[in-house]
Design a protein around this motif. Structure first.
Motif, PDB file in Angstrom:
ATOM      1  N   MET A  84       0.855  -1.197   0.000  1.00  0.00           N
ATOM      2  CA  MET A  84       0.000   0.000   0.000  1.00  0.00           C
ATOM      3  C   MET A  84       0.882   1.235   0.000  1.00  0.00           C
ATOM      4  SD  MET A  84      -2.802  -1.143   2.691  1.00  0.00           S
ATOM      5  CE  MET A  84      -3.154   0.571   2.851  1.00  0.00           C
ATOM      6  N   THR A  85       0.458   2.249  -0.732  1.00  0.00           N
ATOM      7  CA  THR A  85       1.350   3.390  -0.938  1.00  0.00           C
ATOM      8  C   THR A  85       0.820   4.718  -0.392  1.00  0.00           C
ATOM      9  OG1 THR A  85       0.310   3.737  -3.086  1.00  0.00           O
ATOM     10  CG2 THR A  85       2.326   2.400  -3.053  1.00  0.00           C
ATOM     11  N   ASP A  86      -0.501   4.887  -0.360  1.00  0.00           N
ATOM     12  CA  ASP A  86      -1.041   6.237  -0.129  1.00  0.00           C
ATOM     13  C   ASP A  86      -1.303   6.499   1.348  1.00  0.00           C
ATOM     14  OD1 ASP A  86      -0.884   6.218  -2.851  1.00  0.00           O
ATOM     15  OD2 ASP A  86      -2.917   6.970  -3.201  1.00  0.00           O
TER      16      ASP A  86
ATOM     17  N   THR B   3      11.047   5.278  -1.493  1.00  0.00           N
ATOM     18  CA  THR B   3      10.986   3.815  -1.613  1.00  0.00           C
ATOM     19  C   THR B   3       9.619   3.349  -2.109  1.00  0.00           C
ATOM     20  OG1 THR B   3      10.268   3.434   0.670  1.00  0.00           O
ATOM     21  CG2 THR B   3      12.652   3.578   0.296  1.00  0.00           C
ATOM     22  N   GLY B   4       8.754   4.311  -2.478  1.00  0.00           N
ATOM     23  CA  GLY B   4       7.494   3.914  -3.106  1.00  0.00           C
ATOM     24  C   GLY B   4       6.230   4.318  -2.366  1.00  0.00           C
ATOM     25  N   PHE B   5       6.310   5.407  -1.600  1.00  0.00           N
ATOM     26  CA  PHE B   5       5.095   5.886  -0.937  1.00  0.00           C
ATOM     27  C   PHE B   5       4.620   7.195  -1.566  1.00  0.00           C
ATOM     28  CE2 PHE B   5       6.737   3.132   2.409  1.00  0.00           C
ATOM     29  CZ  PHE B   5       5.573   2.583   2.944  1.00  0.00           C
ATOM     30  N   ARG B   6       3.334   7.446  -1.425  1.00  0.00           N
ATOM     31  CA  ARG B   6       2.740   8.717  -1.858  1.00  0.00           C
ATOM     32  C   ARG B   6       2.095   9.329  -0.619  1.00  0.00           C
ATOM     33  NH1 ARG B   6       0.100   8.980  -6.761  1.00  0.00           N
ATOM     34  NH2 ARG B   6      -1.857   8.612  -5.661  1.00  0.00           N
TER      35      ARG B   6
ATOM     36  N   GLU C 230      -2.829  12.869  -8.666  1.00  0.00           N
ATOM     37  CA  GLU C 230      -1.376  12.907  -8.878  1.00  0.00           C
ATOM     38  C   GLU C 230      -0.912  11.531  -9.326  1.00  0.00           C
ATOM     39  OE1 GLU C 230       1.182  15.054  -8.728  1.00  0.00           O
ATOM     40  OE2 GLU C 230      -0.271  16.684  -8.578  1.00  0.00           O
ATOM     41  N   ARG C 231      -0.310  11.449 -10.461  1.00  0.00           N
ATOM     42  CA  ARG C 231       0.036  10.125 -10.972  1.00  0.00           C
ATOM     43  C   ARG C 231       1.431   9.655 -10.515  1.00  0.00           C
ATOM     44  NH1 ARG C 231      -4.544   8.804 -11.876  1.00  0.00           N
ATOM     45  NH2 ARG C 231      -3.590   6.960 -11.072  1.00  0.00           N
ATOM     46  N   HIS C 232       2.195  10.550  -9.869  1.00  0.00           N
ATOM     47  CA  HIS C 232       3.555  10.149  -9.461  1.00  0.00           C
ATOM     48  C   HIS C 232       3.530   8.909  -8.571  1.00  0.00           C
ATOM     49  CE1 HIS C 232       4.994  13.967 -10.982  1.00  0.00           C
ATOM     50  NE2 HIS C 232       4.047  14.572 -10.275  1.00  0.00           N
ATOM     51  N   SER C 233       4.490   8.014  -8.812  1.00  0.00           N
ATOM     52  CA  SER C 233       4.514   6.803  -7.990  1.00  0.00           C
ATOM     53  C   SER C 233       5.197   7.057  -6.645  1.00  0.00           C
ATOM     54  CB  SER C 233       5.210   5.680  -8.736  1.00  0.00           C
ATOM     55  OG  SER C 233       6.510   6.100  -9.075  1.00  0.00           O
TER      56      SER C 233
END
Ligand code: NAD
Ligand code: WQD
Length: 345
Positions: A121-123, A171-174, A256-259
């Protein structure tokens, strides 16, 4: 595949989390609450059910408990975003119990992020605070102002948490950090509001409890500051306006499409209001008597601080809707409701 509408709300039984749950439901989301009830009880959970007619899934447990969080994520399935409110928030108590504050506020963040990573999970939306700025050199303060050394262990935990978030996002979080100024008021329905434990430290609950006769008088801490009326200046924001910015931050993350992303926003009205102005607004807008005296300054108080909220208004397309008068009326209606329910007990 349509994205999950589930939003995990840690600390959702508390003051700001509960108001946010109501706004999330109104916007069509499905909040899932995690709270260990260490600084709250089920009062606001009941209030949100009455307001929305919905009963969000509630998992009672601690954010520092990895296996508990794993169970929550497994049981709930896909979750779109985590909103992390759970923390201890009393500045004074943090001076007495610094280890407890560092353990709770920092460990809960670390464990939560770890489990999020495990579940891919990122967001993430984080409850930060204007306290990260200390006494800023320039007012209104904007997000690029440097962090001064925190005045309290509580303030230090918010600075450290923001630093952790800045370090881990590549490392991959938004991630969005929301720096709240002074949240006040209650839900307009009077079914939810602030529930301070013991004698309130914050101004508005002290005012409403004094007006209700629970406290003899309010002490205004200092009238010799370098401000127009000598009392401190703050940026008081209605809790429902504050709750709504979370929905906006969620939409911002969706668009926001940024990863990988990290951004921080001030959440305030942009208007500095003095303590004496707030006291007079309470008296004027409620018509209730409020005995108060002027006392000495409270150690550690910042003289004046208020937000430059332009970044949140612009990027999140958010603006406040409630006035200071509304906030005072709503806080007072909530206090009266609480007193009435206590007298029924
Ligand atoms: P609150 O105390 O009403 O709510 C916090 C909730 O988190 C409580 O229900 C508590 O039981 C829960 N909690 C605490 N530690 C936990 C843990 N380890 N695991 C699970 N649940 C836990 O506080 P609030 O006013 O709603 O504040 C919410 C967030 O906003 C906090 O992070 C706080 O630091 C931040 N904040 C608050 C203010 C303010 O003035 N209220 C201002 C700026 C920032
Ligand atoms: C506001 C003003 C007091 C009580 C705190 C945290 C901050 C953030 C918001 C979490 C000050 C005066 C107060 C009273 C008074 N929380 N006052 N008599 O200190 O601005 O901010 O809550 O992140 O980090 O520090 O809020 O409500 O305590 O005080 O005169 O009985 O009211 O001196 O000027 P504060 P507060």
């Amino acid at each position: 595949m349509t994205p999950s509408k589930k939003i995990l709300v840690t600390g959702g039984a508390g003051y700001i989390g509960a108001h946010t749950v109501v706004e999330l439901i109104a916007a069509g989301y499905e909040p899932v609450i995690v709270d260990n009830l260490s600084a709250s009880d089920r009062t606001l959970l009941k209030g949100m059910e009455r307001i929305t007619g919905r009963k969000p899934n509630f998992h009672e447990g601690d954010c520092r408990d990895k296996s508990f969080l794993r169970d929550v994520f497994q049981t709930e399935g896909p979750i779109q975003c985590v909103m992390h409110f759970a923390a201890f928030k009393s500045v004074g108590e943090s001076v007495q119990k610094p280890l407890l504050y560092h353990q709770n506020n920092i460990d809960s963040l670390l464990v939560l992020l770890d489990v999020m990573q495990e579940f891919k999970m990122t967001d993430f939306i984080f409850s930060s605070s204007c306290t990260v700025y200390g006494q800023p050199d320039v007012i209104p303060v904007n997000e690029s102002a440097p962090f001064k050394r925190a005045e309290s262990p509580y303030g230090a935990t918010k600075q450290i948490c923001e630093r952790i978030l800045e370090d881990i996002y590549p490392t991959g979080f938004r991630i969005v950090s929301l720096r709240y100024f002074n949240p006040i008021g209650a839900h307009p329905s009077a079914m939810m509001g602030e529930l301070p434990i013991g004698v309130p430290n914050n101004l508005v609950p002290y005012i409403t409890q004094t007006a209700a006769g629970l406290r003899k008088k309010l002490t205004v801490f200092g009238n010799d500051y370098d401000t127009p009326d000598g009392s401190c200046i703050r940026d008081f924001i209605h809790v429902v306006d504050l709750a709504r910015v979370h929905v906006k931050a969620l939409e911002y993350l969706q668009h926001e499409r940024h990863s990988k992303l990290y951004d921080a926003f001030n959440v305030g009205t942009g208007k500095g209001v003095s303590v004496l102005e707030l006291v007079n607004t309470f008296i004027r807008s409620t018509g209730v008597k409020l005995p108060f005296i002027i006392g000495p300054r409270r150690p550690g108080d910042v003289e004046k601080v208020y937000a430059d909220p332009a970044k949140a208004m612009d990027a999140l397309r958010w603006k406040t809707q409630y006035s200071l008068e509304d906030a005072m009326k709503h806080a007072w209606a909530w206090e009266q409701k609480l007193r009435a329910s206590h007298s029924e007990d």
